[in-house]
Design a protein around this motif. Structure first.
Motif, short mmCIF file in Angstrom:
data_model
loop_
_atom_site.label_atom_id
_atom_site.label_comp_id
_atom_site.label_asym_id
_atom_site.label_seq_id
_atom_site.Cartn_x
_atom_site.Cartn_y
_atom_site.Cartn_z
N ALA A 1 8.12 7.14 2.74
CA ALA A 1 7.57 5.15 2.19
C ALA A 1 8.62 4.81 3.60
CB ALA A 1 7.95 4.82 1.37
N PHE A 2 9.85 5.51 3.63
CA PHE A 2 10.56 4.95 5.37
C PHE A 2 9.90 4.96 6.33
CE2 PHE A 2 13.78 5.72 8.10
CZ PHE A 2 15.04 4.26 8.20
N ASP A 3 9.75 5.92 6.45
CA ASP A 3 8.99 6.51 7.94
C ASP A 3 7.70 5.39 7.65
OD1 ASP A 3 10.66 7.92 8.60
OD2 ASP A 3 9.75 10.54 7.94
N HIS B 1 13.32 -6.99 5.26
CA HIS B 1 14.33 -5.84 5.00
C HIS B 1 13.43 -5.48 3.34
CE1 HIS B 1 17.57 -6.48 7.10
NE2 HIS B 1 17.53 -8.15 6.85
N PRO B 2 13.08 -4.20 4.17
CA PRO B 2 11.77 -3.81 2.47
C PRO B 2 12.73 -2.83 2.07
CG PRO B 2 10.26 -4.01 4.73
CD PRO B 2 11.62 -4.13 4.76
N THR B 3 13.04 -2.53 0.67
CA THR B 3 13.95 -2.17 -0.23
C THR B 3 13.00 -1.20 -0.82
OG1 THR B 3 15.62 -4.33 0.14
CG2 THR B 3 16.09 -2.20 -1.57
N ILE B 4 13.84 0.12 -0.91
CA ILE B 4 12.30 1.26 -1.10
C ILE B 4 13.78 1.83 -2.47
CG2 ILE B 4 12.52 4.10 -1.53
CD1 ILE B 4 11.94 3.09 2.51
N VAL B 5 13.72 1.20 -3.81
CA VAL B 5 13.83 2.00 -4.67
C VAL B 5 13.49 3.86 -5.38
CG1 VAL B 5 14.68 1.73 -7.28
CG2 VAL B 5 14.00 -0.30 -6.24
N HIS B 6 14.26 4.72 -5.59
CA HIS B 6 14.30 5.50 -5.71
C HIS B 6 15.19 6.66 -6.77
CE1 HIS B 6 17.18 5.97 -1.98
NE2 HIS B 6 17.00 7.22 -2.38
N ASP B 7 14.99 8.05 -7.04
CA ASP B 7 16.08 8.51 -7.87
C ASP B 7 16.77 9.31 -6.75
OD1 ASP B 7 18.04 9.52 -9.31
OD2 ASP B 7 15.96 10.31 -10.77
N ALA B 8 17.93 8.99 -6.09
CA ALA B 8 18.61 10.02 -4.96
C ALA B 8 18.70 11.28 -6.19
CB ALA B 8 19.65 9.28 -4.91
N ALA B 9 18.83 11.71 -7.55
CA ALA B 9 19.22 12.84 -8.17
C ALA B 9 17.67 13.95 -8.15
CB ALA B 9 19.67 12.79 -9.35
N ASP B 10 16.65 13.00 -7.22
CA ASP B 10 15.68 13.69 -8.01
C ASP B 10 15.06 14.75 -6.32
OD1 ASP B 10 12.90 14.24 -7.96
OD2 ASP B 10 11.93 12.80 -8.81
N PRO B 11 14.74 15.32 -6.09
CA PRO B 11 14.13 15.92 -4.65
C PRO B 11 13.20 15.01 -4.73
CG PRO B 11 14.88 17.77 -5.87
CD PRO B 11 15.12 16.68 -6.91
N ALA B 12 12.16 14.76 -4.74
CA ALA B 12 10.63 14.60 -5.09
C ALA B 12 10.77 12.98 -5.26
CB ALA B 12 9.52 14.58 -6.48
N SER B 13 11.12 12.77 -5.36
CA SER B 13 11.57 11.06 -5.33
C SER B 13 12.04 10.50 -4.20
CB SER B 13 12.62 10.47 -6.50
OG SER B 13 12.54 8.72 -6.17
N VAL B 14 13.20 11.60 -3.39
CA VAL B 14 13.99 11.49 -2.29
C VAL B 14 13.00 11.48 -1.38
CG1 VAL B 14 15.78 12.03 -0.48
CG2 VAL B 14 16.07 11.90 -3.37
N ALA B 15 11.97 12.67 -1.42
CA ALA B 15 10.64 13.15 -0.49
C ALA B 15 9.97 11.76 -0.13
CB ALA B 15 10.29 13.95 -0.61
N ALA B 16 9.87 11.09 -1.57
CA ALA B 16 8.70 9.86 -1.47
C ALA B 16 9.77 9.03 -0.49
CB ALA B 16 8.46 9.58 -2.27
N ALA B 17 10.74 9.21 -0.57
CA ALA B 17 11.81 7.09 -0.38
C ALA B 17 11.76 7.61 1.20
CB ALA B 17 12.71 7.37 -1.04
N ALA B 18 11.80 9.28 1.77
CA ALA B 18 11.68 9.00 3.48
C ALA B 18 10.50 8.86 3.41
CB ALA B 18 11.79 10.34 3.02
N ARG C 1 0.96 -1.70 -0.08
CA ARG C 1 0.32 -0.35 -0.21
C ARG C 1 0.94 1.24 0.24
NH1 ARG C 1 -2.82 -2.78 3.99
NH2 ARG C 1 -1.81 -1.84 5.53
N ILE C 2 2.20 1.37 1.13
CA ILE C 2 2.74 2.27 0.85
C ILE C 2 3.33 2.89 -0.60
CG2 ILE C 2 4.92 3.32 2.10
CD1 ILE C 2 4.08 1.90 4.45
N ALA C 3 3.90 1.23 -1.16
CA ALA C 3 5.27 2.08 -2.11
C ALA C 3 3.74 2.18 -3.10
CB ALA C 3 5.15 0.33 -3.23
N ALA C 4 2.50 1.67 -3.45
CA ALA C 4 1.48 2.49 -4.56
C ALA C 4 1.30 3.78 -4.37
CB ALA C 4 -0.18 1.82 -4.72
#
Lengths: 460, 460
Positions: free
Chosen positions: A398-400, A379-396, A358-361
């Motif tokens: 999701a992590f939380d 070990h949920p492994t969150i794939v994202h694009d570290a160069a894209d601030p929006a993706s980084v924010a979404a990953a953060a 659900r969180i990934a979706a």
């Protein structure tokens, strides 16, 4: 630049900026939008050759109130070895000898810089077994494993690193060298200082020698792999296996996202006829292993398994396990990644997996989950694009969300990687105020000047 | 006499001198010439019905700086529950409920006053297994077992009490209620407060709830008994079994003095043809138990065993074990006794037994030795006449000589009974100054007013 550590001599100390920079961070994702790294970093790296060198280093650090960060292989995932500005990094790379292996007493005495895989090989050569097998076993050090109380796939049967630590030699904050624990199989003389130091992530002392309990070599393991059409079916199988009390030495799970990634990397054909929702991988190294895995196959089929495969020999078993071993490498191929490490009660693993879906979706992220189903450590492994601030924010986010979900399910924020700096602010959400105050009181009592890895585990 | 605890109400508090006196001492031999008992004793006994009652008791004790001694069954052998003058005894007798048994998660949540044997029975009824089995299992409480990190005959395979404690509810010195640990199989969030509290003998907090890890019920155990003409032969058998890595679930030893006493009490006929120098008793509950014990029989014969007997069924196995169960009762028949609890490296058990023979001869005392050969934890039992000052002095000298010998052999002063008050002065001979200072710093940080069992483990 001169530092108070220069008096240890150029053989032990370097202040070369490039070299120091290469010791500044571990493998955690702290850089990813956290703001926790990027400052001036450490001022020097000390690489002691002896316990006396470690004591001399700490005496200087204590005198000058310089933060000390101990570093093994630097492969930690929680930022425990990410060094604050102005600190000194104490590398264990030269403290890397196996000092003793005693077959009769079944123990080994080792220095902290020994690579765990090398230790396992050394004791196996005399017919003994050191069970802990973190995913990093080929490159992480036993010192780091002790400092984080590392786990691995063995834990469902054998327990974690701390279960094998009999005693320690430790250098305290002011440079005092001391010993904790014992060489005997049992012993209860005084407080369990050894257990307090295990998992303390370099915040209470610097471990310079470890006495490890070993086991007789186990029998050959048999392997079983089962695939399931839905997470609920896989969860039912795990619950049935747990309730039946099958003595498995491994029980791993991978979700569809992970299986797809592994198939893309390895072309193993896991997705023929549609990738299954989940795969369970089990081993048993018990004398009755064949019977145990037959019973497990029956339980998996009753729970709705699509396919159950047993390996007839060790080589075939290894081939079946290869999919699990490729889980993280395969997910790493998809982009930048943050590897989480939550642990929930065994019976709630499915709820965690469903929640992660659900969180990934919700965040439009790819999150693969694999982990140790037998003890609920995922070990949920969150794939994202570290160069894209929006993706980084979404990953953060999701992590939380995943970490919060684990707590809601009665779990813990970290099963085996440690708190480090990555989850420091989460600790107070898991522990109650009394336990937080007790932890702080212990830290302040042991390290009154706050020089040992400040900001790791607890706020600086 | 009025005390600050009176406000808890007469249901919780008694100051009746006879009742208070009956709570003043545990089963340790502290009275024997030690000068440590015989004063005014405790002033009141509080018997809380809830964690809130415990918190209220500690808040009063903290405010008034009254020493608090927690007491389970009072069966401890080290004086940890022998109450100093002016103290309050906090009895766990009303905190005796099994709160939860979870089959899927394989855990139990219990209050500290539950008798350990009752807990083992309760979990066995749902097909689960709580391994720790101290000799006092029929009457000691789980709270006391946790406070001393108790062991038993299971330890050679299953470990000690602390290996089964996942989490605790604890009341701290000032009355704060907190929780440590977890309900998950793994977890490394913060310092291992649980492990620090286990074995701390009531000096760091009062345990009010315990979450215990359970195992699936093991298979039926097979039993083997072997007798040896000399200690060296028995020692060679133990060493051969250890080196072969046989997965025994029990490996006990009794010396000739103990065997003679058991034979006198039970008329089992152990001494036919002359009492053997030593008897080994082994069990294996592994699926391959029959094969394991066959291999053990071969190793015992090769080491020079006079006689090797295997039980064909559980009843016969129990009959063989009866001799071991009667060891302490039999030695108790001979006079007053002090039960020691040293632990040495497995390979040095014979040296300990030989040393105890020499010490017994030098002091003209009867000292029987029995214990856990598989992990080197021995219980030399010093028989003496408590009414005869010369005999008491000889017993005290023998006790010291045995404890010193264990340290000389690379062992510990206590394998499973704890330091208590009996071995408090010995702790500084086992630990180095750094570990002693660290222990004191922890104690002072957690209990700054020094009200929790002062004089136990560390000097008051």
């Amino acid at each position: 630049m001169s530092t108070p550590f220069d008096r240890l001599g150029p053989d032990l100390v370097t202040t070369d900026p490039d070299l120091v920079a290469s010791y500044a961070r571990d493998e955690s994702a702290l850089g990813v939008g956290s703001g926790l790294v990027g400052g001036a970093g450490p001022v020097a790296v000390v690489s002691p050759r002896s316990t006396a060198d470690v004591a001399a280093t700490l005496a200087i650090a204590h005198e000058h109130r310089v933060p000390v960060v101990v570093r093994g292989a630097g492969s930690g995932l929680s930022g425990a070895a990410t060094a604050p500005d102005g600190s000194v990094v104490l590398s264990t790379r030269r403290l890397a000898r196996v000092l003793e292996i005693d077959r009769g007493e079944r123990l080994a005495v080792v220095q902290p810089g020994v690579v765990t895989g090398d230790l396992r090989t050394a004791v196996a050569e005399v017919g003994l077994f050191y069970p802990p097998d973190p995913g990093s076993v080929a490159f992480s050090t036993i010192g780091g494993n002790v400092a984080t109380n590392a786990g691995g796939m063995c834990c469902v049967k054998y327990g974690v690193t701390g279960d094998f630590v009999l005693g320690l030699e430790v250098v305290l904050a002011d440079g005092t060298i001391t010993r904790t624990g014992r060489r005997t199989a049992k012993g209860v003389a005084g407080y369990d200082l050894t257990a307090l130091l295990v998992g303390s992530e370099g915040t209470l002392g610097v471990i310079t020698e470890i006495t490890l309990r070993l086991l007789p070599a186990p029998g050959p393991a048999r392997t079983l792999v089962a695939t399931f059409p839905g997470l609920a079916a896989a969860g039912a199988a795990v619950a049935a296996v747990a309730t039946a009390g099958l003595p498995l030495s491994m029980l791993e799970v991978m979700d569809r996202t992970t299986l797809d990634a592994v198939d893309r990397l390895t072309r193993m054909g896991l997705g023929e006829g549609g990738t299954p929702a989940a795969m369970l991988l089990a081993q048993c190294d018990d004398p009755a292993a064949a019977l145990v895995l037959e019973r497990m196959a029956v339980l998996c089929e009753a729970a709705g398994a699509v396919d159950v495969v047993s390996a007839d020999d060790a080589a075939e078993g290894e081939a079946l396990l290869e999919a699990r071993r490729q889980a993280l490498p395969a997910l790493e191929q998809l982009g930048d990644w943050i590897l989480d490490d939550v642990c929930v009660p065994r019976g709630r693993v499915v709820e965690l997996l469903e929640g992660v879906e659900r969180i990934a979706a919700a965040e439009s992220l790819t999150i693969g989950v694999f982990g140790h189903a037998g003890d609920g450590n995922m070990h949920p492994t969150i794939v994202h694009d570290a160069a894209d601030p929006a993706s980084v924010a979404a990953a953060a986010r999701a992590f939380d969300a995943i970490t919060a979900l684990a707590l809601d399910l009665g779990g813990t924020i970290t099963g085996e990687h440690g708190v480090g700096r990555l989850k420091r602010d989460w600790l107070a959400r898991e522990l109650d105020p009394g336990a937080m105050a007790l932890s702080r009181a212990l830290k302040d009592a042991v390290d009154p000047r706050g020089i040992l890895n400040p900001g790791c585990v607890l706020p600086a």
